[in-house]
Design an enzyme around this catalytic site. Structure first.
Site, PDB file in Angstrom:
ATOM      1  N   ASP A   1      -8.462   0.867  -7.071  1.00 30.16           N
ATOM      2  CA  ASP A   1      -9.589   0.799  -6.143  1.00 30.16           C
ATOM      3  C   ASP A   1     -10.790   1.458  -6.815  1.00 30.16           C
ATOM      4  O   ASP A   1     -10.751   2.637  -7.159  1.00 30.16           O
ATOM      5  CB  ASP A   1      -9.220   1.505  -4.834  1.00 30.16           C
ATOM      6  CG  ASP A   1     -10.219   1.237  -3.730  1.00 30.16           C
ATOM      7  OD1 ASP A   1     -11.370   0.858  -4.022  1.00 30.16           O
ATOM      8  OD2 ASP A   1      -9.848   1.429  -2.552  1.00 30.16           O
TER       9      ASP A   1
ATOM     10  N   ASP B   1     -17.530  -1.601  -3.634  1.00 32.06           N
ATOM     11  CA  ASP B   1     -16.201  -1.034  -3.385  1.00 32.06           C
ATOM     12  C   ASP B   1     -15.219  -2.197  -3.467  1.00 32.06           C
ATOM     13  O   ASP B   1     -15.325  -3.146  -2.679  1.00 32.06           O
ATOM     14  CB  ASP B   1     -16.224  -0.380  -1.985  1.00 32.06           C
ATOM     15  CG  ASP B   1     -14.940   0.338  -1.637  1.00 32.06           C
ATOM     16  OD1 ASP B   1     -14.039   0.430  -2.486  1.00 32.06           O
ATOM     17  OD2 ASP B   1     -14.847   0.809  -0.484  1.00 32.06           O
TER      18      ASP B   1
ATOM     19  N   HIS C   1     -14.979  -1.175   6.176  1.00 23.58           N
ATOM     20  CA  HIS C   1     -15.998  -0.238   6.647  1.00 23.58           C
ATOM     21  C   HIS C   1     -17.381  -0.674   6.208  1.00 23.58           C
ATOM     22  O   HIS C   1     -17.522  -1.346   5.179  1.00 23.58           O
ATOM     23  CB  HIS C   1     -15.700   1.152   6.070  1.00 23.58           C
ATOM     24  CG  HIS C   1     -15.431   1.107   4.597  1.00 23.58           C
ATOM     25  ND1 HIS C   1     -16.418   1.251   3.657  1.00 23.58           N
ATOM     26  CD2 HIS C   1     -14.291   0.836   3.886  1.00 23.58           C
ATOM     27  CE1 HIS C   1     -15.890   1.107   2.442  1.00 23.58           C
ATOM     28  NE2 HIS C   1     -14.596   0.842   2.546  1.00 23.58           N
TER      29      HIS C   1
ATOM     30  N   HIS D   1     -18.036   5.376   3.903  1.00 27.44           N
ATOM     31  CA  HIS D   1     -17.694   4.957   5.266  1.00 27.44           C
ATOM     32  C   HIS D   1     -18.884   5.268   6.163  1.00 27.44           C
ATOM     33  O   HIS D   1     -19.082   6.393   6.583  1.00 27.44           O
ATOM     34  CB  HIS D   1     -16.429   5.658   5.760  1.00 27.44           C
ATOM     35  CG  HIS D   1     -15.201   5.178   5.049  1.00 27.44           C
ATOM     36  ND1 HIS D   1     -14.388   4.189   5.543  1.00 27.44           N
ATOM     37  CD2 HIS D   1     -14.678   5.508   3.851  1.00 27.44           C
ATOM     38  CE1 HIS D   1     -13.404   3.939   4.683  1.00 27.44           C
ATOM     39  NE2 HIS D   1     -13.557   4.748   3.639  1.00 27.44           N
TER      40      HIS D   1
ATOM     41  N   GLU E   1     -10.954  -4.845   3.486  1.00 27.27           N
ATOM     42  CA  GLU E   1      -9.848  -4.438   2.627  1.00 27.27           C
ATOM     43  C   GLU E   1      -8.500  -4.373   3.355  1.00 27.27           C
ATOM     44  O   GLU E   1      -8.063  -3.322   3.783  1.00 27.27           O
ATOM     45  CB  GLU E   1     -10.141  -3.088   1.968  1.00 27.27           C
ATOM     46  CG  GLU E   1     -10.554  -1.966   2.878  1.00 27.27           C
ATOM     47  CD  GLU E   1     -10.768  -0.664   2.099  1.00 27.27           C
ATOM     48  OE1 GLU E   1      -9.923  -0.340   1.246  1.00 27.27           O
ATOM     49  OE2 GLU E   1     -11.777   0.024   2.346  1.00 27.27           O
TER      50      GLU E   1
ATOM     51  N   GLU F   1      -9.589  -5.885  -1.918  1.00 27.01           N
ATOM     52  CA  GLU F   1     -10.855  -5.484  -1.286  1.00 27.01           C
ATOM     53  C   GLU F   1     -12.052  -6.072  -2.009  1.00 27.01           C
ATOM     54  O   GLU F   1     -12.073  -6.138  -3.238  1.00 27.01           O
ATOM     55  CB  GLU F   1     -10.978  -3.951  -1.302  1.00 27.01           C
ATOM     56  CG  GLU F   1     -12.314  -3.438  -0.769  1.00 27.01           C
ATOM     57  CD  GLU F   1     -12.408  -1.912  -0.741  1.00 27.01           C
ATOM     58  OE1 GLU F   1     -11.753  -1.247  -1.555  1.00 27.01           O
ATOM     59  OE2 GLU F   1     -13.168  -1.409   0.116  1.00 27.01           O
TER      60      GLU F   1
HETATM   61 MN    MN Z   1     -12.055   0.776  -2.037  1.00 29.14          MN
HETATM   62 MN    MN Z   2     -13.266   0.600   0.890  1.00 26.89          MN
END
Ligand code: MN
Ligand code: MN
Length: 301
Positions: free
Chosen positions: A83, A94, A162, A170, A194, A286
């Site tokens: 990630d 992200d 998010h 977030h 995600e 994601e």
């Molecule tokens: Mn992530």
């Molecule tokens: Mn994320």
């Protein structure tokens, strides 16, 4: 969204695409997680970004929030979630992929299902859509995959996408992968979708505290070393998560002591590692999305 904001999100996304290509070329079974993390973070900087958070390298039943410690000897094996966060001027991409490191492709179906549910959610993204429709699309896609392939994968219900904002991973809006009643609309914003899947029950618990920290409040600090490290954190990471490894690399001494002081004073939060309750393997997929005007973009693909 301002034009400069949109272009920073797009630049971060372009770096993410490059980094993911690089990741697939060098992550092999037996490579140390520490080496993977260092290579990825180095690549992000070479391409003109900053890591928006420490690379999460979560193995098997660990769903998220694992990043190597400075002397980590853990080897990549099983299923690895990578990630990655990239910040360009504070605007974030992200994105996460899962890699099967088993010799017999044990996690092929799980990863395939996960990619499929993210693709199904992606298909329905449009300006003004309701947040709850993401969870519905994920569930529908997963149900079909399970029926077609005689699998019994579940979504991890407590892990969600998010909204994103400047220096903020977030940013207040939770985008569930599970049907709910959230009728908030997605408009003029950046956000991540995600889904996490597992062959287990789909619940997680907070394991031991890990290596990832984030600034959550401010206060006077008496200890000189802790004060110096706090100043560095505020100037360099702001409210973006960071890890012990980075502070050790910067040459700070007494990092462990300083971090424990700052956590005790409530200035830093130390994120626990998230583990699947039935200790079943977990996958993640994601991407980051931009909605502005009547446009939808997936920045990280
Ligand atoms: Mn992530
Ligand atoms: Mn994320």
């Amino acid at each position: 969204m301002e034009e400069n904001e949109i272009s920073a999100y797009q630049k971060a996304g372009e770096i993410a695409v490059e980094v993911k290509r690089f990741v697939r070329s060098f992550v092999k079974p037996g490579v140390k997680l520490l080496e993977i993390a260092e290579q990825i973070e180095k690549k992000i900087r070479e391409l003109g970004g900053e890591p928006a958070f420490p690379v999460n390298l979560s193995l098997n039943e660990i769903a998220a929030h694992y990043t190597p410690d400075p002397e980590d000897e853990t080897i990549a094996e099983g299923i690895l979630k990578i990630d990655i966060g990239i910040s360009v001027e504070g605007f974030i991409a992200d994105t996460a992929i899962s890699i099967d490191l088993t010799p017999d492709g044990e996690f092929k179906d799980l990863i395939e299902a996960n990619k499929g549910v993210l693709a199904s959610a992606t298909e329905i993204v449009r300006p003004g859509m309701k947040v709850m429709d993401v969870g519905k699309a994920v569930q529908k896609s997963l149900k079909k995959f399970n029926e077609d392939n005689e699998t019994e994968f579940s979504v991890i219900r407590s892990l969600s996408g998010h909204s994103l904002a400047e220096d903020t991973i977030h940013a207040g809006l939770t985008i569930s992968n599970y049907p709910n009643e959230n009728d908030a609309e997605l408009n003029d914003m950046a956000f991540a979708i995600e889904p996490f899947l597992t062959s287990g029950d789909g619940d997680i618990y907070e394991g031991k505290v890990g290596e990832i920290y984030g600034l959550v409040s401010d206060a006077q600090v008496r200890d000189g070393d802790a004060r110096e490290i706090l100043k560095f954190i505020k100037e360099n990471y702001k409210t973006r998560p960071f890890c012990r490894r980075w502070l050790v690399d910067e040459g700070f001494s007494k990092v462990n002591f300083a971090l424990s002081v700052l956590v005790k004073q409530g200035i830093l939060h130390n994120y626990p590692v998230l583990v699947e309750k039935s200790k079943a393997p977990v996958s993640q997929a994601e991407n980051t999305f931009l909605i502005y005007g009547d446009k939808v973009e997936v920045t990280t693909e």
